[in-house]
Design a protein around this motif. Structure first.
Motif, PDB file in Angstrom:
ATOM      1  N   SER A   1       0.834  -1.201   0.000  1.00 36.24           N
ATOM      2  CA  SER A   1       0.000   0.000   0.000  1.00 36.24           C
ATOM      3  C   SER A   1       0.864   1.244   0.000  1.00 36.24           C
ATOM      4  CB  SER A   1      -0.896  -0.020   1.244  1.00 36.24           C
ATOM      5  OG  SER A   1      -1.577   1.196   1.374  1.00 36.24           O
ATOM      6  N   ARG A   2       1.988   1.162   0.688  1.00 32.85           N
ATOM      7  CA  ARG A   2       2.936   2.274   0.718  1.00 32.85           C
ATOM      8  C   ARG A   2       4.306   1.743   1.077  1.00 32.85           C
ATOM      9  NH1 ARG A   2       1.696   6.833   4.011  1.00 32.85           N
ATOM     10  NH2 ARG A   2      -0.452   6.589   3.366  1.00 32.85           N
TER      11      ARG A   2
ATOM     12  N   ILE B   1       2.371   8.151  -6.516  1.00 35.99           N
ATOM     13  CA  ILE B   1       1.404   7.079  -6.327  1.00 35.99           C
ATOM     14  C   ILE B   1       1.390   6.262  -7.620  1.00 35.99           C
ATOM     15  CG2 ILE B   1      -1.025   6.489  -6.001  1.00 35.99           C
ATOM     16  CD1 ILE B   1      -1.303   9.133  -4.445  1.00 35.99           C
TER      17      ILE B   1
ATOM     18  N   THR C   1      -0.349   2.448  -4.724  1.00 32.71           N
ATOM     19  CA  THR C   1       0.849   2.285  -3.890  1.00 32.71           C
ATOM     20  C   THR C   1       1.523   3.638  -3.788  1.00 32.71           C
ATOM     21  OG1 THR C   1       1.214  -0.013  -4.578  1.00 32.71           O
ATOM     22  CG2 THR C   1       3.122   1.198  -3.717  1.00 32.71           C
ATOM     23  N   ARG C   2       1.656   4.127  -2.555  1.00 31.05           N
ATOM     24  CA  ARG C   2       2.320   5.418  -2.346  1.00 31.05           C
ATOM     25  C   ARG C   2       3.792   5.162  -2.073  1.00 31.05           C
ATOM     26  NH1 ARG C   2       0.353  10.398  -1.187  1.00 31.05           N
ATOM     27  NH2 ARG C   2      -1.693   9.542  -0.643  1.00 31.05           N
TER      28      ARG C   2
ATOM     29  N   THR D   1       7.632   6.607  -1.550  1.00 29.24           N
ATOM     30  CA  THR D   1       8.493   7.744  -1.205  1.00 29.24           C
ATOM     31  C   THR D   1       9.933   7.271  -1.296  1.00 29.24           C
ATOM     32  OG1 THR D   1       6.822   8.623   0.297  1.00 29.24           O
ATOM     33  CG2 THR D   1       9.076   9.453   0.547  1.00 29.24           C
TER      34      THR D   1
ATOM     35  N   LYS E   1      -5.980   7.890  -2.639  1.00 25.98           N
ATOM     36  CA  LYS E   1      -5.100   7.403  -3.702  1.00 25.98           C
ATOM     37  C   LYS E   1      -5.864   6.970  -4.944  1.00 25.98           C
ATOM     38  CE  LYS E   1      -3.041   4.332  -1.117  1.00 25.98           C
ATOM     39  NZ  LYS E   1      -2.146   3.238  -0.673  1.00 25.98           N
TER      40      LYS E   1
END
Lengths: 115, 109
Positions: A9-10, A90, A110-111, A113, B41
């Motif tokens: 998800s991230r 994202i 999906t975030r 960074t 999102k």
């Protein structure tokens, strides 16, 4: 409509590393799409993934940077390779509602960074 | 090059107001125009329009397409704070969607 899941998800990743994002659909679909949404921007198509053939990439995106797999009609992966902070975005997969349908439905995203 | 332009880019209104969001496009091989709502999102599907002049409605939301003038509008009546989101317009051309920049709608109580 199809139920689409994405993993992770991230994530927070270090520059120079790679991340593989998975997209799973609850029904068989011909085409799956991968999009990127950079901060404050709209969605940009990265590539279209058909089962059994190589993905078709949009202008500005290359296979070495964003390799895609499509091993069957319900699953695809997108890898973001050799990441830099500019890859922080994202990432979304989507599918069309059905054969010859123009509706597209999106996974939860999906975030990513990159530090 | 295919292009989708949304206006306004940002809109702040009070709860109960009616808003109209605009989407104009230049796309070869037009197939469809879609509206999405994006809160976190994932964009969630609202409408798909393929024919001119036929209004699509879902509760307080409605949308219509003008294929001659190449634009669409999305109306939201009696707005609620839960309508706060980015609204995306996308146009289906030759096997892909082209997205506009989005309109960020903020509903104040």
């Amino acid at each position: 409509s199809a139920v689409i899941s994405q993993k992770p998800s991230r994530d927070i990743c270090q520059r120079g590393t790679s991340l593989t994002i998975q997209c799973q659909v609850d029904s068989q679909v011909t085409m799956m799409f991968w999009y990127r949404q950079q901060p404050g921007q709209s969605l940009t198509l990265i590539a279209t993934a058909n089962q059994g053939s190589e993905a078709t990439y949009e202008s500005g995106f290359v296979i070495d940077k964003f390799p895609i797999s499509r091993p069957n009609l319900t699953f695809s992966t997108l890898t973001v390779s050799n990441m830099s902070p500019e890859d922080s975005s994202i990432y979304l997969c989507s599918v069309e509602a059905g054969a010859n349908s123009y509706e597209q439905y999106f996974g939860p995203g999906t975030r990513l960074t990159v530090t | 090059e295919d292009k989708v332009v949304q206006s306004p880019l940002s809109l702040v209104v009070h709860e109960g107001d009616t808003v109209t969001l605009n989407c104009s496009y230049e796309v070869t091989n037009f197939r469809s125009l879609l509206w999405y709502k994006q809160e976190k999102k994932a964009p969630t599907f609202l409408f798909m329009l393929t024919s001119s002049g036929i209004e699509k409605k879902s509760g307080r939301l409605s949308s219509i397409l003008d294929k001659k003038e190449l634009f669409s509008i999305l109306n939201i009546t009696a707005t609620q704070t839960g309508d706060s989101a980015v609204y995306l317009c996308a146009v289906g051309g030759a096997q892909k969607l082209v997205f506009g920049q989005g309109t960020r709608l903020t509903i104040n109580p």
